[in-house]
Design a protein around this motif. Structure first.
Motif, PDB file in Angstrom:
ATOM      1  N   GLU A  11       0.834  -1.203   0.000  1.00 40.47           N
ATOM      2  CA  GLU A  11       0.000   0.000   0.000  1.00 40.47           C
ATOM      3  C   GLU A  11       0.871   1.256   0.000  1.00 40.47           C
ATOM      4  O   GLU A  11       0.557   2.235  -0.689  1.00 40.47           O
ATOM      5  CB  GLU A  11      -0.930  -0.002   1.218  1.00 40.47           C
ATOM      6  N   ALA A  12       1.965   1.224   0.731  1.00 39.24           N
ATOM      7  CA  ALA A  12       2.892   2.367   0.745  1.00 39.24           C
ATOM      8  C   ALA A  12       3.541   2.557  -0.625  1.00 39.24           C
ATOM      9  O   ALA A  12       3.715   3.692  -1.085  1.00 39.24           O
ATOM     10  CB  ALA A  12       3.950   2.173   1.824  1.00 39.24           C
ATOM     11  N   VAL A  13       3.881   1.455  -1.281  1.00 42.92           N
ATOM     12  CA  VAL A  13       4.464   1.542  -2.630  1.00 42.92           C
ATOM     13  C   VAL A  13       3.454   2.145  -3.593  1.00 42.92           C
ATOM     14  O   VAL A  13       3.780   3.061  -4.361  1.00 42.92           O
ATOM     15  CB  VAL A  13       4.928   0.155  -3.126  1.00 42.92           C
ATOM     16  N   ILE A  14       2.233   1.668  -3.557  1.00 44.43           N
ATOM     17  CA  ILE A  14       1.196   2.178  -4.462  1.00 44.43           C
ATOM     18  C   ILE A  14       0.987   3.672  -4.255  1.00 44.43           C
ATOM     19  O   ILE A  14       0.889   4.443  -5.216  1.00 44.43           O
ATOM     20  CB  ILE A  14      -0.117   1.386  -4.294  1.00 44.43           C
ATOM     21  N   ARG A  15       0.945   4.106  -3.011  1.00 48.21           N
ATOM     22  CA  ARG A  15       0.757   5.533  -2.731  1.00 48.21           C
ATOM     23  C   ARG A  15       1.911   6.344  -3.308  1.00 48.21           C
ATOM     24  O   ARG A  15       1.713   7.386  -3.937  1.00 48.21           O
ATOM     25  CB  ARG A  15       0.613   5.773  -1.222  1.00 48.21           C
ATOM     26  N   LEU A  17       3.903   5.494  -5.834  1.00 48.78           N
ATOM     27  CA  LEU A  17       3.810   5.475  -7.293  1.00 48.78           C
ATOM     28  C   LEU A  17       2.804   6.515  -7.774  1.00 48.78           C
ATOM     29  O   LEU A  17       3.081   7.286  -8.701  1.00 48.78           O
ATOM     30  CB  LEU A  17       3.428   4.079  -7.793  1.00 48.78           C
ATOM     31  N   LYS A  18       1.643   6.547  -7.142  1.00 55.86           N
ATOM     32  CA  LYS A  18       0.619   7.526  -7.518  1.00 55.86           C
ATOM     33  C   LYS A  18       1.090   8.956  -7.248  1.00 55.86           C
ATOM     34  O   LYS A  18       0.855   9.848  -8.068  1.00 55.86           O
ATOM     35  CB  LYS A  18      -0.684   7.250  -6.762  1.00 55.86           C
ATOM     36  N   ASP A  19       1.739   9.179  -6.121  1.00 55.42           N
ATOM     37  CA  ASP A  19       2.240  10.519  -5.792  1.00 55.42           C
ATOM     38  C   ASP A  19       3.216  11.036  -6.843  1.00 55.42           C
ATOM     39  O   ASP A  19       3.418  12.245  -6.972  1.00 55.42           O
ATOM     40  CB  ASP A  19       2.951  10.516  -4.427  1.00 55.42           C
ATOM     41  N   ASN A  20       3.854  10.115  -7.577  1.00 55.20           N
ATOM     42  CA  ASN A  20       4.859  10.488  -8.570  1.00 55.20           C
ATOM     43  C   ASN A  20       4.431  10.194 -10.007  1.00 55.20           C
ATOM     44  O   ASN A  20       5.264  10.160 -10.908  1.00 55.20           O
ATOM     45  CB  ASN A  20       6.176   9.780  -8.248  1.00 55.20           C
ATOM     46  N   ASP A  21       3.146   9.981 -10.219  1.00 51.40           N
ATOM     47  CA  ASP A  21       2.588   9.802 -11.556  1.00 51.40           C
ATOM     48  C   ASP A  21       3.186   8.607 -12.306  1.00 51.40           C
ATOM     49  O   ASP A  21       3.348   8.646 -13.518  1.00 51.40           O
ATOM     50  CB  ASP A  21       2.756  11.097 -12.368  1.00 51.40           C
TER      51      ASP A  21
END
Length: 173
Positions: A11-15, A17-21
């Motif tokens: 979940e931390a990785v996904i967040r 990844l999304k934070d950095n497009d």
């Protein structure tokens, strides 16, 4: 460092990844990465698919980067063993911010000799090629390390590797 709502490493990785497009995820299947891969496939934000080999995945992510799309390659340690040429001749030489996430095998009780040999050579290869790499061992550091590594890769136009320690994932096989 990590957010209270990140109950798991993936979940931390996904967040991050999304934070950095980072929208493109190309991977070679792996048991340790299974929770991350499953969560990515369940999220419409990402375009995710399997590659036959790690070199193919790197080529896809490099092509996407040249077209302006941010992506990451997911693999296990043994798959990294096939990448020295493509990293040196494509990513490093052309200054492409290819991101890699590697589930670390061959350490902490892993009985597979092939995994252990690649594990011992992975970091020296990354260092020889001048590729920034960070190993994540604790949940509270995952978002910070992934986020900063992505930012640095794109600002410096250089490939980078994120290594998932079994201390983080709790996995061995």
């Amino acid at each position: 460092m990590g957010a209270a709502n990140d109950a798991t490493w993936h979940e931390a990785v996904i967040r991050a990844l999304k934070d950095n497009d980072v929208k493109l995820v190309v991977y070679v299947p792996d048991n340790v990465l299974k929770p991350l891969i499953g969560a990515i496939h369940a999220d419409d934000y990402f375009t995710a698919f399997t590659a036959a080999r790690e070199e193919e995945a790197i080529g896809i992510v490099c092509g996407a980067a040249m077209a302006g799309l941010r992506g990451i390659v997911l693999m296990q340690t043994s798959g990294f063993a096939t990448l020295a040429n493509v990293l040196a001749s494509l990513c490093v030489a052309a200054q492409i911010p290819a991101l890699m996430m590697v589930s670390e095998r061959g350490t902490l009780g892993d009985f597979q000799i092939g995994q252990a040999i690649v594990c011992r050579t992975m970091r020296p290869i990354l260092e020889t090629l001048g590729i920034e790499h960070h190993t994540m061992t604790r949940l509270d550091e995952v978002h910070f390390i992934v986020d900063r590594t992505i930012k640095q890769a794109y600002l410096t136009q250089a490939p980078a590797a994120l290594i998932l320690s079994p201390l983080l994932t709790g996995e061995r096989s």
